[in-house]
Structures are given as C-alpha cells and as structure tokens.
Design a protein around this motif. Structure first.
Motif, PDB file in Angstrom:
ATOM      1  N   GLN A  45       0.834  -1.199   0.000  1.00 27.72           N
ATOM      2  CA  GLN A  45       0.000   0.000   0.000  1.00 27.72           C
ATOM      3  C   GLN A  45       0.876   1.260   0.000  1.00 27.72           C
ATOM      4  OE1 GLN A  45      -3.235   0.383  -0.481  1.00 27.72           O
ATOM      5  NE2 GLN A  45      -3.121   2.600  -0.262  1.00 27.72           N
ATOM      6  N   CYS A  46       1.931   1.259   0.815  1.00 25.42           N
ATOM      7  CA  CYS A  46       2.841   2.408   0.868  1.00 25.42           C
ATOM      8  C   CYS A  46       3.557   2.615  -0.464  1.00 25.42           C
ATOM      9  CB  CYS A  46       3.889   2.211   1.965  1.00 25.42           C
ATOM     10  SG  CYS A  46       3.218   2.273   3.623  1.00 25.42           S
ATOM     11  N   THR A  47       3.845   1.539  -1.152  1.00 26.00           N
ATOM     12  CA  THR A  47       4.595   1.615  -2.401  1.00 26.00           C
ATOM     13  C   THR A  47       3.707   1.836  -3.614  1.00 26.00           C
ATOM     14  OG1 THR A  47       6.214   0.099  -1.451  1.00 26.00           O
ATOM     15  CG2 THR A  47       6.285   0.401  -3.839  1.00 26.00           C
ATOM     16  N   PHE A  48       2.597   1.116  -3.696  1.00 23.57           N
ATOM     17  CA  PHE A  48       1.768   1.148  -4.900  1.00 23.57           C
ATOM     18  C   PHE A  48       0.403   1.810  -4.719  1.00 23.57           C
ATOM     19  CE2 PHE A  48       4.201  -2.934  -5.181  1.00 23.57           C
ATOM     20  CZ  PHE A  48       5.043  -2.560  -6.208  1.00 23.57           C
ATOM     21  N   GLY A  49      -0.010   2.040  -3.481  1.00 24.57           N
ATOM     22  CA  GLY A  49      -1.359   2.547  -3.210  1.00 24.57           C
ATOM     23  C   GLY A  49      -1.622   3.918  -3.802  1.00 24.57           C
ATOM     24  N   ALA A  50      -2.892   4.226  -3.933  1.00 25.92           N
ATOM     25  CA  ALA A  50      -3.301   5.513  -4.491  1.00 25.92           C
ATOM     26  C   ALA A  50      -2.836   6.640  -3.584  1.00 25.92           C
ATOM     27  CB  ALA A  50      -4.817   5.556  -4.633  1.00 25.92           C
ATOM     28  N   ILE A  51      -2.373   7.713  -4.199  1.00 27.04           N
ATOM     29  CA  ILE A  51      -1.935   8.871  -3.431  1.00 27.04           C
ATOM     30  C   ILE A  51      -2.838  10.073  -3.675  1.00 27.04           C
ATOM     31  CG2 ILE A  51       0.476   8.171  -3.243  1.00 27.04           C
ATOM     32  CD1 ILE A  51       1.056  10.031  -5.637  1.00 27.04           C
ATOM     33  N   ASP A  52      -3.793   9.917  -4.583  1.00 20.86           N
ATOM     34  CA  ASP A  52      -4.734  10.995  -4.842  1.00 20.86           C
ATOM     35  C   ASP A  52      -5.656  11.182  -3.645  1.00 20.86           C
ATOM     36  OD1 ASP A  52      -3.844  11.531  -7.405  1.00 20.86           O
ATOM     37  OD2 ASP A  52      -5.234  10.106  -8.330  1.00 20.86           O
ATOM     38  N   THR A  53      -6.022  12.415  -3.397  1.00 23.10           N
ATOM     39  CA  THR A  53      -6.988  12.705  -2.342  1.00 23.10           C
ATOM     40  C   THR A  53      -8.392  12.515  -2.903  1.00 23.10           C
ATOM     41  OG1 THR A  53      -7.137  15.038  -2.929  1.00 23.10           O
ATOM     42  CG2 THR A  53      -5.436  14.421  -1.309  1.00 23.10           C
ATOM     43  N   ALA A  54      -9.347  12.379  -2.023  1.00 24.43           N
ATOM     44  CA  ALA A  54     -10.741  12.263  -2.464  1.00 24.43           C
ATOM     45  C   ALA A  54     -11.138  13.495  -3.271  1.00 24.43           C
ATOM     46  CB  ALA A  54     -11.656  12.091  -1.255  1.00 24.43           C
ATOM     47  N   GLU A  55     -10.631  14.646  -2.878  1.00 19.76           N
ATOM     48  CA  GLU A  55     -10.964  15.885  -3.578  1.00 19.76           C
ATOM     49  C   GLU A  55     -10.425  15.887  -5.012  1.00 19.76           C
ATOM     50  OE1 GLU A  55      -9.541  15.825  -0.502  1.00 19.76           O
ATOM     51  OE2 GLU A  55     -11.310  16.402   0.654  1.00 19.76           O
ATOM     52  N   SER A  56      -9.178  15.431  -5.207  1.00 12.72           N
ATOM     53  CA  SER A  56      -8.618  15.427  -6.562  1.00 12.72           C
ATOM     54  C   SER A  56      -9.332  14.400  -7.443  1.00 12.72           C
ATOM     55  CB  SER A  56      -7.110  15.166  -6.541  1.00 12.72           C
ATOM     56  OG  SER A  56      -6.821  13.863  -6.110  1.00 12.72           O
ATOM     57  N   ARG A  59     -12.581  15.942  -8.469  1.00 12.72           N
ATOM     58  CA  ARG A  59     -12.374  16.923  -9.544  1.00 12.72           C
ATOM     59  C   ARG A  59     -12.351  16.218 -10.897  1.00 12.72           C
ATOM     60  NH1 ARG A  59      -9.102  19.705  -5.964  1.00 12.72           N
ATOM     61  NH2 ARG A  59      -7.230  18.601  -6.586  1.00 12.72           N
ATOM     62  N   LYS A  60     -11.655  15.095 -10.966  1.00  9.22           N
ATOM     63  CA  LYS A  60     -11.626  14.311 -12.212  1.00  9.22           C
ATOM     64  C   LYS A  60     -13.027  13.821 -12.559  1.00  9.22           C
ATOM     65  CE  LYS A  60      -7.091  12.424 -11.248  1.00  9.22           C
ATOM     66  NZ  LYS A  60      -6.387  11.217 -10.856  1.00  9.22           N
ATOM     67  N   PHE A  61     -13.740  13.379 -11.537  1.00  6.24           N
ATOM     68  CA  PHE A  61     -15.095  12.872 -11.710  1.00  6.24           C
ATOM     69  C   PHE A  61     -16.003  13.948 -12.305  1.00  6.24           C
ATOM     70  CE2 PHE A  61     -19.313  12.486  -9.578  1.00  6.24           C
ATOM     71  CZ  PHE A  61     -19.762  11.359 -10.230  1.00  6.24           C
ATOM     72  N   TYR A  62     -15.986  15.129 -11.716  1.00  7.80           N
ATOM     73  CA  TYR A  62     -16.845  16.213 -12.183  1.00  7.80           C
ATOM     74  C   TYR A  62     -16.460  16.717 -13.572  1.00  7.80           C
ATOM     75  CZ  TYR A  62     -19.215  16.609  -7.710  1.00  7.80           C
ATOM     76  OH  TYR A  62     -19.980  16.361  -6.602  1.00  7.80           O
ATOM     77  N   ALA A  63     -15.222  16.508 -13.984  1.00  7.89           N
ATOM     78  CA  ALA A  63     -14.750  16.974 -15.290  1.00  7.89           C
ATOM     79  C   ALA A  63     -14.969  15.952 -16.402  1.00  7.89           C
ATOM     80  CB  ALA A  63     -13.265  17.323 -15.200  1.00  7.89           C
ATOM     81  N   ALA A  86     -13.337   7.717  -4.701  1.00  2.00           N
ATOM     82  CA  ALA A  86     -13.417   8.908  -3.859  1.00  2.00           C
ATOM     83  C   ALA A  86     -14.405   8.796  -2.708  1.00  2.00           C
ATOM     84  CB  ALA A  86     -13.790  10.115  -4.711  1.00  2.00           C
ATOM     85  N   VAL A  87     -15.354   7.884  -2.778  1.00  2.65           N
ATOM     86  CA  VAL A  87     -16.392   7.822  -1.751  1.00  2.65           C
ATOM     87  C   VAL A  87     -16.222   6.607  -0.854  1.00  2.65           C
ATOM     88  CG1 VAL A  87     -18.080   9.066  -3.150  1.00  2.65           C
ATOM     89  CG2 VAL A  87     -18.023   6.579  -3.221  1.00  2.65           C
ATOM     90  N   GLU A  88     -16.778   6.725   0.319  1.00  2.00           N
ATOM     91  CA  GLU A  88     -16.771   5.589   1.236  1.00  2.00           C
ATOM     92  C   GLU A  88     -17.846   4.611   0.800  1.00  2.00           C
ATOM     93  OE1 GLU A  88     -17.090   6.859   5.304  1.00  2.00           O
ATOM     94  OE2 GLU A  88     -15.836   8.599   4.908  1.00  2.00           O
TER      95      GLU A  88
END
Length: 160
Positions: A45-56, A59-63, A86-88
């Motif tokens: 997870q530390c090496t390969f896991g997602a680093i994007d925040t829910a907010e970023s 933003r991709k989702f809305y675009a 992005a969601v729980e």
C-alpha cells in the motif's frame, strides 16, 4: 479480500503473495521471512497505493465527458470507477445516485444529452436513467467534434 472471506489460510495467501513478480517481488525480498500478510499488504500500500486525495479524484469525476467514440456503457463504467475511488462504500446511496446521475448526464455528448433531457428530469434513479440513455443511443449519431475527457488514474500508476 481473501483475508476477510477466510476462504484461504494465511499460509496459502502468503504463498500466493510470495509468487509475485516484478517490483512486488523486489519488495518482498527486502522484507523478513516472518512478515505477515498484513505486513506485506501495508508495504504494498505504501509503495503502490493511491496517493490521490478524495478531492482530486472528485475533480476528475466532475470533469468527465463522454469521449468521441465511447459507448454509453463504457462512459458510465468509467465515471463509476472514478467515483468509487473517492467515496466511502457505506455512504448514502441516494446521494451517490444523485451525483452519478448528474455527472453522467452533464458529460454526455451534447445531442445525446439534449435527447435524454426529458428522461433526466423524470427518472431519479441513476441505473434506470442509464438504461434509458442506452435505449436512446442507437438513434443518436455521435458528432465528429472532439471532446475533453477525464482519465481514471490506475492506482498502480500513481507516482509521487
């Protein structure tokens, strides 16, 4: 998932993990022989896991926009994939339905969006609306204009 399902023993899961190749195998070689499945997964997870925040990710989702030759099914799957990052999982289904339906509708090709506008107003369930748009799609010719689109980052492609 295998740990939660308890379908396999810890030893069987460890054996499967230890058969990894590439970068994952390199990481495993640096861990101790006594590393548990949980230890290994934390390291991965530390090496390969997602680093994007829910907010970023949102933003991709809305675009998101439907791509020129993208089917309605592929477009809806793409936005659902981005949204799920992005969601729980236990968030309100009603709120998720509302967001998915709106972003899906707004990102449709202009003519298809226009053709689906009545359905958008009258159908509140995202999945039912998606089916209705798929029914409209065969009668709609995609214009030759190019559209901006989003791309879901593969969690493994995320680099800091």
């Amino acid at each position: 998932m295998l740990l939660q399902e308890r379908s396999y023993s810890q030893e069987s899961i460890l054996l499967g993990i230890r058969r990894s190749k590439g970068e994952a195998a390199d990481i495993l070689r640096r861990l101790s022989v006594s590393a548990s499945v949980t230890d290994i997964l934390e390291k991965f997870q530390c090496t390969f896991g997602a680093i994007d925040t829910a907010e970023s990710i949102l933003r991709k989702f809305y675009a998101c926009q439907q791509e020129e030759n993208e089917t309605v099914s592929k477009y809806s799957t793409r936005i659902e994939d981005i949204f799920s990052q992005a969601v729980e999982p236990d968030a309100s289904d009603r709120r998720q339905d509302f967001l998915l339906k709106n972003v899906f509708y707004q990102g449709l090709h202009k003519g298809l969006r226009h053709a689906a506008s009545f359905k958008f107003e009258s159908i509140h369930d995202y999945d039912l609306f998606k089916v209705e748009v798929r029914k409209i799609k065969p009668d709609y010719k995609i214009p030759e204009e190019s559209n901006a689109h989003c791309s879901a980052m593969n969690q493994n492609d995320s680099k800091g």
